[in-house]
Design an enzyme around this catalytic site. Sequence first.
Site, short mmCIF file in Angstrom:
data_model
loop_
_atom_site.label_atom_id
_atom_site.label_comp_id
_atom_site.label_asym_id
_atom_site.label_seq_id
_atom_site.Cartn_x
_atom_site.Cartn_y
_atom_site.Cartn_z
N SER A 173 28.71 -7.60 -1.60
CA SER A 173 27.50 -7.28 -2.36
C SER A 173 27.65 -7.87 -3.75
CB SER A 173 27.38 -5.76 -2.46
OG SER A 173 26.41 -5.39 -3.40
N TYR A 186 31.08 2.63 -4.41
CA TYR A 186 30.53 1.47 -3.69
C TYR A 186 31.02 0.16 -4.32
CZ TYR A 186 26.98 -1.53 -1.47
OH TYR A 186 26.34 -2.52 -0.74
N1 NAD Z 1 20.70 -3.20 1.53
C1 NAD Z 1 21.15 -3.68 0.39
O1 NAD Z 1 20.51 -3.59 -0.67
C2 NAD Z 1 22.48 -4.38 0.35
C3 NAD Z 1 22.79 -5.17 -0.77
C4 NAD Z 1 24.02 -5.82 -0.80
C5 NAD Z 1 24.90 -5.67 0.23
N2 NAD Z 1 24.57 -4.88 1.30
C6 NAD Z 1 25.57 -4.72 2.35
O2 NAD Z 1 25.06 -5.28 3.54
C7 NAD Z 1 25.57 -4.56 4.66
C8 NAD Z 1 24.41 -4.14 5.56
O3 NAD Z 1 23.51 -3.38 4.79
P1 NAD Z 1 22.10 -2.89 5.36
O4 NAD Z 1 21.18 -2.88 4.21
O5 NAD Z 1 21.77 -3.65 6.57
O6 NAD Z 1 22.49 -1.38 5.70
P2 NAD Z 1 21.95 -0.44 6.86
O7 NAD Z 1 22.19 0.95 6.38
O8 NAD Z 1 20.59 -0.84 7.27
O9 NAD Z 1 22.94 -0.77 8.06
C9 NAD Z 1 24.27 -0.38 8.04
C10 NAD Z 1 24.70 -0.16 9.47
O10 NAD Z 1 26.09 0.23 9.42
C11 NAD Z 1 26.27 1.30 10.34
N3 NAD Z 1 27.41 2.10 9.95
C12 NAD Z 1 27.51 2.95 8.90
N4 NAD Z 1 28.69 3.58 8.93
C13 NAD Z 1 29.35 3.11 10.01
C14 NAD Z 1 30.61 3.40 10.59
N5 NAD Z 1 31.43 4.32 10.07
N6 NAD Z 1 30.97 2.74 11.71
C15 NAD Z 1 30.15 1.82 12.27
N7 NAD Z 1 28.94 1.53 11.78
C16 NAD Z 1 28.55 2.16 10.67
C17 NAD Z 1 24.98 2.11 10.27
O11 NAD Z 1 24.82 2.93 11.43
C18 NAD Z 1 23.95 1.00 10.16
O12 NAD Z 1 23.51 0.61 11.45
C19 NAD Z 1 26.35 -3.39 4.08
O13 NAD Z 1 27.72 -3.71 4.06
C20 NAD Z 1 25.83 -3.27 2.68
O14 NAD Z 1 26.78 -2.70 1.82
C21 NAD Z 1 23.37 -4.25 1.39
#
Ligand code: NAD
Length: 321
Positions: A173, A186
């Site tokens: 991120s 985070y």
């Molecule tokens: N959404 C944002 O703004 C953003 C920004 C920068 C980085 N990210 C990173 O991108 C990645 C995906 O984010 P997203 O927005 O798609 O999130 P999201 O919440 O839509 O998806 C995350 C997925 O991870 C799964 N998950 C959570 N805990 C888990 C565990 N213990 N074991 C297995 N699966 C698990 C959830 O069930 C979910 O399906 C993450 O690593 C997040 O930190 C997101």
Amino acid sequence: MARRLIIECVVFLYTIIVQCFHVIKSLFLPLKKNVRNEIVLITGAGSGLGRLMALRFASLGSTVVCVDINTQANESTANQIKSEDGKAFAFTCDCSSREDIYRVAEDIKASVGDVTILVNNAGIVSGKKFMELSDIMINQTFAVNTMAHFWTVRAFLPSMITKNHGHIVSIASSAGLVGISNLTDYCSSKFAAVGFHESLQLELASLGKHGINTTLICPYIINTGMFDGAKSKFSRLLPILDPIKTVDQMMDCILRNGNVLIIPKILCFLLLLKSFLPQKSFVTMSEFFGASSCMNEFKGRPKKKLIKMNDRFLKSNTACV
Ligand SMILES: NC(=O)c1ccc[n+]([C@@H]2O[C@H](COP(=O)([O-])OP(=O)(O)OC[C@H]3O[C@@H](n4cnc5c(N)ncnc54)[C@H](O)[C@@H]3O)[C@@H](O)[C@H]2O)c1
């Protein structure tokens, strides 16, 4: 001694120039790798970016191994792929548990085969002030956002090393490059994921395993629901990102074996400012750009909304792959 140092400097400068040339060339040539016969494992495939990437890889002919703690959402991704004649397998796994990762990894190796592209994408966010976090929350954030990268890579790297073929993608991120208020757990977990990527990349290079690529993705806030309520102070300069456009850029980078992707590019300029302005200016700069206040109205995604959101992605994805 001096002669050896001069030769090392010349080789170093030459290599850097050649690498810069390759990067510039790759911007103009649509050189993307073929992932048709790859086995791609994506953690967090039940939602958001993981789900979109799973659908993209499947549309390119990869066999996709969907891994998520949410069985229903994960199977929904795999079923969507299968309904479009793609190849997908769904494995429920709690990525915060080393034992669960190792157990599922053995199942995957036995029933699907050796994973050749590993995308560490699962992530969680608490979005609370430091003293409001519970010890359990802090541990859980590190377990999913950082430690899971160690366990999955330890499980799947050996076969990549044997074949000198593979790709490890770390979804970190922009919060892994700069600190943000209300995100101590985070940010630290994502900084650690960035360090993991850089060190692993160097180690693989020193082992001569040039057939194994590593890609680090550092996006700003994306409208997947994970960061619901978070605000951008300058929404024109730093808009909340669209998930589909973000995944377009991520896939483009992965398929070009890109090393680091920071989205949007303007963040590179802010990082440059951070690195050369006096340390005292860091707080002033962060306050000005909204890093101190962007999480003030954070709500996150209520669990119930997950399935609804997946339906939205299902519909929107048909248009994007
Ligand atoms: N959404 C944002 O703004 C953003 C920004 C920068 C980085 N990210 C990173 O991108 C990645 C995906 O984010 P997203 O927005 O798609 O999130 P999201 O919440 O839509 O998806 C995350 C997925 O991870 C799964 N998950 C959570 N805990 C888990 C565990 N213990 N074991 C297995 N699966 C698990 C959830 O069930 C979910 O399906 C993450 O690593 C997040 O930190 C997101």
